[in-house]
Design an enzyme around this catalytic site. Structure first.
Site, PDB file in Angstrom:
ATOM      1  N   ARG A  52       0.845  -1.205   0.000  1.00  0.00           N
ATOM      2  CA  ARG A  52       0.000   0.000   0.000  1.00  0.00           C
ATOM      3  C   ARG A  52       0.879   1.253   0.000  1.00  0.00           C
ATOM      4  O   ARG A  52       0.485   2.311  -0.455  1.00  0.00           O
ATOM      5  CB  ARG A  52      -0.948   0.012   1.212  1.00  0.00           C
ATOM      6  CG  ARG A  52      -1.664   1.357   1.417  1.00  0.00           C
ATOM      7  CD  ARG A  52      -3.070   1.227   2.028  1.00  0.00           C
ATOM      8  NE  ARG A  52      -3.107   0.394   3.207  1.00  0.00           N
ATOM      9  CZ  ARG A  52      -2.780   0.790   4.449  1.00  0.00           C
ATOM     10  NH1 ARG A  52      -2.389   2.023   4.675  1.00  0.00           N
ATOM     11  NH2 ARG A  52      -2.858  -0.053   5.461  1.00  0.00           N
ATOM     12  N   TYR A 105     -12.160  18.145 -16.309  1.00  0.00           N
ATOM     13  CA  TYR A 105     -12.627  16.767 -16.483  1.00  0.00           C
ATOM     14  C   TYR A 105     -13.924  16.535 -15.681  1.00  0.00           C
ATOM     15  O   TYR A 105     -14.012  16.928 -14.509  1.00  0.00           O
ATOM     16  CB  TYR A 105     -11.514  15.814 -16.022  1.00  0.00           C
ATOM     17  CG  TYR A 105     -11.876  14.370 -16.128  1.00  0.00           C
ATOM     18  CD1 TYR A 105     -12.037  13.765 -17.365  1.00  0.00           C
ATOM     19  CD2 TYR A 105     -12.074  13.601 -14.984  1.00  0.00           C
ATOM     20  CE1 TYR A 105     -12.384  12.432 -17.466  1.00  0.00           C
ATOM     21  CE2 TYR A 105     -12.410  12.263 -15.078  1.00  0.00           C
ATOM     22  CZ  TYR A 105     -12.571  11.694 -16.323  1.00  0.00           C
ATOM     23  OH  TYR A 105     -12.925  10.367 -16.415  1.00  0.00           O
ATOM     24  N   ASP A 176      -3.807  19.267 -14.613  1.00  0.00           N
ATOM     25  CA  ASP A 176      -4.039  17.940 -15.186  1.00  0.00           C
ATOM     26  C   ASP A 176      -3.388  17.949 -16.570  1.00  0.00           C
ATOM     27  O   ASP A 176      -3.851  18.640 -17.475  1.00  0.00           O
ATOM     28  CB  ASP A 176      -5.557  17.707 -15.272  1.00  0.00           C
ATOM     29  CG  ASP A 176      -5.920  16.349 -15.860  1.00  0.00           C
ATOM     30  OD1 ASP A 176      -5.118  15.785 -16.624  1.00  0.00           O
ATOM     31  OD2 ASP A 176      -7.036  15.880 -15.566  1.00  0.00           O
ATOM     32  N   LYS A 201      -4.712   6.909 -20.045  1.00  0.00           N
ATOM     33  CA  LYS A 201      -4.799   7.417 -21.407  1.00  0.00           C
ATOM     34  C   LYS A 201      -3.474   7.130 -22.142  1.00  0.00           C
ATOM     35  O   LYS A 201      -3.141   5.987 -22.320  1.00  0.00           O
ATOM     36  CB  LYS A 201      -5.164   8.912 -21.371  1.00  0.00           C
ATOM     37  CG  LYS A 201      -6.314   9.224 -20.394  1.00  0.00           C
ATOM     38  CD  LYS A 201      -7.628   8.589 -20.782  1.00  0.00           C
ATOM     39  CE  LYS A 201      -8.690   8.586 -19.700  1.00  0.00           C
ATOM     40  NZ  LYS A 201      -8.988   9.848 -19.050  1.00  0.00           N
TER      41      LYS A 201
HETATM   42  C1  LIG Z   1      -9.727  10.229 -17.910  1.00  0.00           C
HETATM   43  C2  LIG Z   1      -9.320  11.536 -17.340  1.00  0.00           C
HETATM   44  C3  LIG Z   1      -9.136  11.694 -15.962  1.00  0.00           C
HETATM   45  C4  LIG Z   1      -9.493  10.615 -14.962  1.00  0.00           C
HETATM   46  O1  LIG Z   1      -8.633   9.550 -15.049  1.00  0.00           O
HETATM   47  P1  LIG Z   1      -9.060   8.051 -14.612  1.00  0.00           P
HETATM   48  O2  LIG Z   1      -7.794   7.313 -14.791  1.00  0.00           O
HETATM   49  O3  LIG Z   1     -10.151   7.636 -15.527  1.00  0.00           O
HETATM   50  O4  LIG Z   1      -9.516   8.115 -13.199  1.00  0.00           O
HETATM   51  C5  LIG Z   1      -8.650  12.898 -15.510  1.00  0.00           C
HETATM   52  N1  LIG Z   1      -8.400  13.921 -16.361  1.00  0.00           N
HETATM   53  C6  LIG Z   1      -8.590  13.816 -17.682  1.00  0.00           C
HETATM   54  C7  LIG Z   1      -8.291  14.975 -18.551  1.00  0.00           C
HETATM   55  C8  LIG Z   1      -9.068  12.618 -18.212  1.00  0.00           C
HETATM   56  O5  LIG Z   1      -9.308  12.535 -19.515  1.00  0.00           O
END
Ligand SMILES: *Cc1c(COP(=O)(O)O)cnc(C)c1O
Length: 383
Positions: A52, A105, A176, A201
């Site tokens: 963890r 997001y 982000d 992604k």
């Molecule tokens: C998909 C996404 C997230 C969230 O990520 P997860 O791995 O699905 O929790 C955050 N920011 C952006 C821009 C995203 O496209």
């Protein structure tokens, strides 16, 4: 500076060992003596105790992301949302205020509007390209939270300028950086305090992992590691970390291909008589903001005479689906998000148009993708 491709492709393994690191699939790590255990608990030794906290496979992924972002440290999480919530909860408390840009997001928006609201944190949304509005909103705020480019509208923001405004107002900044990846935008060098990614992604790149990561200075990432993560438990699994390390090998090559195909398709769509607008930052605005290039996710606005549902249903290579950044091309119409239930609706809040459609350009043959779009636009226009 180490070339990014070396960080992605080499792991610092001994010359007489395997070329691929093992998956250390274990929950705990044992000790050879009480003295060693005691020294570790007292903080005199750094070594894995329990997965963890620290796991060597996860650590390898973290070290690569830290190196790519030019960060002192990074912390991997079980999802991009876990990275967002852990980073934000390390900063705000009851009575605090966050300034966020429009078109963040969707689940970040819902997190802010539900859980954070219950904790007594307020969020104010501003147009991130309007620096006067950002500057006016910042005094008294604890955090500036933003994306660049933004979700759905893909507006590239002036990262350095926004961070300067945050710092001037005594607020921390969190970005982000999922769309650009560390290869196309390095926010820490532009003045951001923390960078988060959805590794689900492009970093993973094969649509088989959900993961996230936070990068920043050692003090702040250490604080999240020791004072937030142990209690929320947003750990990344070793197998997922191993898949991410594997995905990173080809990140640079994949992004090149995504970008080349996306630019070509975006250019052709911009000239197409059924298309009202194309939103691919970097191409329309070269050198914009902090971006050194563009990736393969963008949106288009269809003209009113095109039936969005018929267009999307007619696509054959582009599959209908959420997420992005993988090998396969995807389409997602904004009209499904406008109808989305289960929490505050970001698409309605940010005023998205039902004629907006998001395209994830995969690694398929560009001409086949274009033919697919052409025939679907044709069908979308037939009445
Ligand atoms: C998909 C996404 C997230 C969230 O990520 P997860 O791995 O699905 O929790 C955050 N920011 C952006 C821009 C995203 O496209």
């Amino acid at each position: 500076m180490i070339p990014p491709e070396l960080i992605l492709c080499h792991d610092g393994l001994p010359p007489d060992g395997p070329v691929v690191p093992p998956i250390v699939q274990t929950s705990l790590f044992t000790f050879s003596s009480v003295a060693e255990m005691r020294a570790t608990f007292a903080g005199e030794r750094q070594r894995p105790v329990y997965s963890r906290g620290l796991n060597p496979t996860v650590r390898l992924f973290e070290e690569k992301i830290a190196a790519l972002e030019g960060a002192e440290d990074a912390l991997a999480t079980a999802s991009g949302m876990a990275a967002i919530s852990s980073a934000v909860l390390s900063i705000v408390g009851p009575g605090d205020r966050i300034v966020a840009v429009n078109d963040i997001y969707p689940d970040a928006f819902r997190f802010f509007e539900t859980l954070l609201k219950r904790l007594g944190v307020r969020v104010e949304y501003v147009d991130g390209s309007d620096h006067a509005a950002v500057e006016a909103a910042l005094p008294g705020a604890t955090l500036l939270y933003f994306e660049s480019p933004t979700s759905w509208r893909f507006e590239a923001l002036d990262v350095a300028g926004l961070c300067r405004l945050a710092r001037g107002a005594g607020a921390l900044s969190v970005i982000d950086n999922s769309w650009a990846t560390p290869l196309l935008q390095k926010p820490l060098a532009l003045g951001c305090d923390l960078v988060i990614h959805s590794a689900s992604k492009y970093l993973g790149g094969h649509s088989d992992v959900v993961a996230g990561v936070i990068a920043g200075n050692a003090e702040h990432v250490g604080r999240i590691r020791t004072r937030v993560a142990p209690y929320l438990g947003p750990k990344l699994a070793p197998l997922e970390a191993w898949l991410l390390v594997r995905g990173l090998r080809t990140l640079s090559a994949r992004l090149d291909r995504h970008a080349r195909t996306a630019a070509e398709i975006a250019r052709r769509l911009a000239d197409h008589s059924a298309i009202a607008s194309v939103h691919l930052p970097g191409v329309a605005t070269p050198g914009a903001a902090g971006l050194s290039g563009w990736s393969g996710l963008f949106s288009v606005g269809l003209l009113p005479e095109v039936d969005v549902v018929r267009f999307c249903d007619a696509l054959r290579l582009f599959k209908l689906g959420v997420s992005w950044g993988g090998h396969e091309s995807l389409v997602c119409p904004a009209l499904v998000t406008l109808d989305q239930t289960g929490g505050p609706n970001h698409a309605r809040f940010f005023g998205h148009s039902p004629s907006l459609v998001r395209l994830n350009i995969g690694l398929e043959d560009p001409q086949s993708l274009w033919s697919d779009l052409q025939q679907a636009l044709q069908q979308g226009r037939e009445t």
